[in-house]
Scaffold this motif. Structure first.
Motif, short mmCIF file in Angstrom:
data_model
loop_
_atom_site.label_atom_id
_atom_site.label_comp_id
_atom_site.label_asym_id
_atom_site.label_seq_id
_atom_site.Cartn_x
_atom_site.Cartn_y
_atom_site.Cartn_z
N ASP A 243 11.14 -3.25 -8.58
CA ASP A 243 11.00 -1.89 -8.03
C ASP A 243 10.11 -1.90 -6.80
O ASP A 243 10.40 -1.24 -5.79
N ARG A 244 9.01 -2.64 -6.87
CA ARG A 244 8.08 -2.68 -5.74
C ARG A 244 8.72 -3.37 -4.53
O ARG A 244 8.59 -2.90 -3.39
N LEU A 245 9.42 -4.48 -4.76
CA LEU A 245 10.07 -5.20 -3.67
C LEU A 245 11.19 -4.38 -3.05
O LEU A 245 11.35 -4.34 -1.82
N GLN A 246 11.96 -3.69 -3.89
CA GLN A 246 13.05 -2.85 -3.38
C GLN A 246 12.49 -1.72 -2.52
O GLN A 246 13.07 -1.35 -1.49
N ALA A 247 11.35 -1.17 -2.96
CA ALA A 247 10.72 -0.10 -2.18
C ALA A 247 10.26 -0.62 -0.82
O ALA A 247 10.42 0.06 0.21
N LEU A 248 9.72 -1.83 -0.79
CA LEU A 248 9.27 -2.42 0.48
C LEU A 248 10.46 -2.72 1.38
O LEU A 248 10.39 -2.54 2.60
N LEU A 249 11.57 -3.14 0.81
CA LEU A 249 12.76 -3.45 1.61
C LEU A 249 13.36 -2.20 2.22
O LEU A 249 13.91 -2.24 3.32
N GLY A 250 13.24 -1.08 1.53
CA GLY A 250 13.84 0.16 2.02
C GLY A 250 12.84 1.14 2.56
O GLY A 250 13.15 2.32 2.71
N ALA A 251 11.63 0.67 2.84
CA ALA A 251 10.58 1.58 3.29
C ALA A 251 10.98 2.29 4.58
O ALA A 251 11.51 1.68 5.49
N ASP A 252 10.72 3.59 4.62
CA ASP A 252 11.06 4.39 5.80
C ASP A 252 9.89 4.33 6.78
O ASP A 252 8.93 5.08 6.69
N ASN A 253 9.99 3.38 7.71
CA ASN A 253 8.91 3.23 8.69
C ASN A 253 9.36 3.61 10.09
O ASN A 253 8.74 3.22 11.07
N GLY A 254 10.45 4.36 10.18
CA GLY A 254 10.94 4.79 11.47
C GLY A 254 11.82 3.77 12.16
O GLY A 254 12.25 3.97 13.30
N ASP A 255 12.11 2.66 11.50
CA ASP A 255 12.95 1.62 12.11
C ASP A 255 14.13 1.32 11.20
O ASP A 255 14.25 0.24 10.63
N LYS A 256 15.00 2.31 11.03
CA LYS A 256 16.23 2.16 10.23
C LYS A 256 15.94 1.78 8.78
O LYS A 256 16.73 1.13 8.12
N GLY A 257 14.78 2.22 8.28
CA GLY A 257 14.47 1.95 6.88
C GLY A 257 14.10 0.52 6.59
O GLY A 257 14.06 0.11 5.44
N ARG A 258 13.82 -0.27 7.62
CA ARG A 258 13.49 -1.67 7.41
C ARG A 258 12.02 -1.82 7.08
O ARG A 258 11.20 -0.99 7.46
N PRO A 259 11.67 -2.92 6.40
CA PRO A 259 10.25 -3.13 6.10
C PRO A 259 9.46 -3.37 7.38
O PRO A 259 9.94 -4.00 8.32
#
Length: 284
Positions: A243-259
């Protein structure tokens, strides 16, 4: 005693199907295991051997160079009687083997496949004499890759069939997929960080997204069913990490949801720590 060349080549291609032979079968209601496997295949259908080859192309686009030092060490040995650890390690080594098979030398793939060679090879699909010769003489040729893809499809089908009938084998499948996910995520994240100052990030981000969409989702489903590990406690622990890794992979940081780069560093740290749990040294 060393195994014969055909057996070593079979082991080079051997992946999830070998795991069905690790432990004694434990009876479980077939309809329940069949339901779980059917749901699993809906997610993993896009992560077929063909998808793996497309990921390999992304690594090539990013200028990936084979780095055996990042792989599971050949001084790692599974703990006697721990089939769950063997299953996770097999997934990790299978991921490493793919890199070695397509980027390294034949001896690299054979070395990284040493752990898989500890599994029994009975009742697996067989290679013809001509196929063995192709793998021996031209392991990186187009023909060899076709042989590898066909063989892996057959072995995967055999293991999925076994998992649909037996809860113990289904848990080994879950642990194996977990190992593949952790190792590929570790390798890819290190490569992305190394390429952070270049213009080669896009292909590797695509590999990240493929892992999240297929392996990550599959692991989440298996965790929900309680078959990601051999015990409920370990199942919950792995579920929390996924769950934690998936959240980091899909984090919304303003760059297409990339980590973000900080997120990537967290992914490397988490996966590196997780790998350390299973990398037990061989006895002296």
């Amino acid at each position: 005693m060393r195994s014969s060349l055909p057996s070593r080549l079979l082991a080079l291609l051997c992946g999830v199907a070998c795991l069905s032979l690790l432990g004694q079968a434990i009876a479980a209601p077939a309809p329940e295991t069949q339901r779980i496997v059917a749901a699993l295949l809906e997610v993993l259908d896009g992560d077929s051997p063909a998808q793996a080859l497309r990921d390999i192309a992304h690594y090539r686009e990013a200028g990936f160079v084979y780095q055996p030092a990042l792989a599971v060490s050949d001084e790692t040995c599974p703990t006697e009687g721990d089939s769950d650890q063997r299953a996770v390690l097999s997934g990790m080594v299978t991921a490493d083997r793919t890199f070695a098979f397509f980027f390294g030398k034949p001896e690299d793939a054979l070395r990284e496949n040493r752990l898989l060679q500890t599994f029994r090879l009975d009742n697996l699909p067989s290679l013809s004499r001509e196929e063995v010769q192709v793998l021996r003489k031209a392991p990186q040729s187009a023909r060899a890759r076709t042989i590898a893809e066909t063989y892996r499809k057959r072995e995967y089908a055999a293991f999925v069939h076994a998992a649909s009938r037996d809860a113990a084998t289904l848990r080994l499948l879950g642990a194996h997929i977990y190992g593949v996910y952790i190792e590929r995520l570790y390798m890819t994240s290190i490569m992305v960080l190394a390429a952070a100052e270049s213009d080669q990030l896009e292909p590797l981000y695509q590999v990240h997204q493929s892992l999240a969409a297929h392996h990550g989702r599959a692991l989440a489903q298996l965790a929900d069913e309680g078959v990601l590990a051999g015990t409920p406690e370990e199942n919950r622990r792995r579920e929390a990490l996924v769950d934690r890794l998936q959240a980091l992979l899909g984090a919304d940081n303003g760059d297409k949801g990339r980590p973000s780069l900080d997120g990537l560093r967290q992914i490397v740290s988490l996966t590196q720590e997780e790998r350390g749990i299973y990398l037990t040294p061989c006895p002296l």
